[in-house]
Design a protein around this motif. Structure first.
Motif, PDB file in Angstrom:
ATOM      1  N   UNK A  82       0.837  -1.204   0.000  1.00 22.12           N
ATOM      2  CA  UNK A  82       0.000   0.000   0.000  1.00 22.12           C
ATOM      3  C   UNK A  82       0.869   1.249   0.000  1.00 22.12           C
ATOM      4  N   UNK A  83       1.912   1.247   0.808  1.00 25.14           N
ATOM      5  CA  UNK A  83       2.831   2.391   0.840  1.00 25.14           C
ATOM      6  C   UNK A  83       3.552   2.553  -0.494  1.00 25.14           C
ATOM      7  N   UNK A  84       3.871   1.421  -1.128  1.00 25.08           N
ATOM      8  CA  UNK A  84       4.552   1.463  -2.427  1.00 25.08           C
ATOM      9  C   UNK A  84       3.636   2.056  -3.496  1.00 25.08           C
ATOM     10  N   UNK A  85       2.357   1.739  -3.428  1.00 22.74           N
ATOM     11  CA  UNK A  85       1.395   2.292  -4.388  1.00 22.74           C
ATOM     12  C   UNK A  85       1.382   3.813  -4.285  1.00 22.74           C
ATOM     13  N   UNK A  86       1.260   4.309  -3.064  1.00 22.74           N
ATOM     14  CA  UNK A  86       1.213   5.757  -2.861  1.00 22.74           C
ATOM     15  C   UNK A  86       2.503   6.422  -3.314  1.00 22.74           C
ATOM     16  N   UNK A  87       3.633   5.799  -3.000  1.00 24.61           N
ATOM     17  CA  UNK A  87       4.918   6.364  -3.381  1.00 24.61           C
ATOM     18  C   UNK A  87       5.102   6.436  -4.882  1.00 24.61           C
ATOM     19  N   UNK A  88       4.712   5.366  -5.583  1.00 23.16           N
ATOM     20  CA  UNK A  88       4.833   5.336  -7.041  1.00 23.16           C
ATOM     21  C   UNK A  88       3.901   6.351  -7.686  1.00 23.16           C
ATOM     22  N   UNK A  89       2.694   6.480  -7.150  1.00 19.64           N
ATOM     23  CA  UNK A  89       1.731   7.431  -7.705  1.00 19.64           C
ATOM     24  C   UNK A  89       2.268   8.855  -7.617  1.00 19.64           C
ATOM     25  N   UNK A  90       2.842   9.206  -6.479  1.00 25.47           N
ATOM     26  CA  UNK A  90       3.393  10.551  -6.311  1.00 25.47           C
ATOM     27  C   UNK A  90       4.623  10.759  -7.180  1.00 25.47           C
ATOM     28  N   UNK A  91       5.479   9.740  -7.254  1.00 29.51           N
ATOM     29  CA  UNK A  91       6.729   9.870  -8.000  1.00 29.51           C
ATOM     30  C   UNK A  91       6.493  10.036  -9.498  1.00 29.51           C
TER      31      UNK A  91
END
Length: 274
Positions: free
Chosen positions: A208-217
């Motif tokens: 879940x944290x990876x999803x958010x990080x990739x979306x922002x990046x």
């Protein structure tokens, strides 16, 4: 309407009653999901992993209250053969047996091969592969003595195929699959099985944290990250769940799977069918 369960139905509902399970890396994520499934199936459970004392106590109490089984905890460092030996010895001393060993502990680091930090390589090989060797070699004597044992290694789709920038993880998980096959052959006549589960992406708080990080990046939506980035290789375009992996682990640990040994079972939505 009240439904009275027949006495003979009880073993089918809790097929691991009387068994003792040790799950490494089980204070969160996939490992905790597997520990819950084993406890629900009636097994006593030894947890292992990181976390604060308060968090671990809550997890132990919750599992014990939910499923009425004994739940204990070992803080053993999976990079330390001596600590692993102490964990196995304490489990056997406390319970008199160790029936089910789930090697789940793992870490990850992503970098190009020629830039991969040596210390990260060493740590990943130690935790993801060598720890499974140490737990297995130490668990086998008591399993042989009791003429029953289930070793279930949580490998990965990356134990079957490769991806760029994951040299240590891919090497370690391929090693886990090889170790699984050797253990299966050496224990085939001893009432012991050894199998590897090879998940693709599994939905956990870390993902879940990876999803958010990739979306922002990348400036794209969560849905695009899931469909086009994380699950690009998974034809079914959905995450596996920890509950699915827990149910599979319980099956492999049960008498119904007595003739299943030495396999690397993908749970990857078709990833490795390419």
């Amino acid at each position: 309407m009240n439904i009275q369960l027949k006495t003979q139905d009880a073993p089918a509902l809790r097929p691991l009653t009387g068994k003792v399970s040790l799950v490494t890396g089980s204070t969160s994520g996939i490992g905790l999901g597997i520990a819950r499934a084993l406890a629900e199936a009636g097994s006593a459970v030894v947890l292992n992993g990181f976390g604060t004392a308060a968090e671990i106590a809550r997890t132990r109490d919750q599992l014990s209250a939910d499923f009425g089984v004994e739940v204990s905890y070992s803080a053993a460092d999976m990079t330390s053969p001596a600590a692993i030996a102490e964990m196995i010895a304490a489990t056997v001393a406390s319970h008199g047996r160790l029936d089910i060993l789930v090697n789940n502990a793992g870490i990850q680091h992503v970098a190009p091969l020629d830039q991969f930090p040596v210390e990260k390589w060493d740590a990943i090989l130690s935790i993801n592969l060598s720890s499974a060797f140490h737990t297995s070699r130490l668990a086998l004597p008591v399993m042989r003595r009791n003429k029953f044992g289930r070793i279930i290694n949580i490998a990965s789709a990356h134990g079957l195929v490769a991806s760029p920038f994951k040299a240590a993880y891919v090497a370690a998980k391929h090693g886990v699959v090889g170790l699984t096959k050797v253990a299966a052959l050496e224990t085939a006549e001893d009432g012991i099985t050894c199998n590897a589960i090879c998940p693709g992406y599994v939905y956990t708080p870390l993902v879940e944290a990876q999803i958010d990080g990739q979306a922002k990046a990348h400036g794209i939506s969560r849905e695009q990250v899931i469909h086009d980035v994380l699950l690009a290789q998974q034809p079914n375009k959905r995450f596996a769940t920890v509950e699915e992996l827990g149910a599979l682990t319980v099956f492999l640990a049960s008498d119904a799977a007595a003739s299943i040994t030495g396999i690397a079972l993908p749970v990857d939505g078709g990833w490795t069918a390419h």
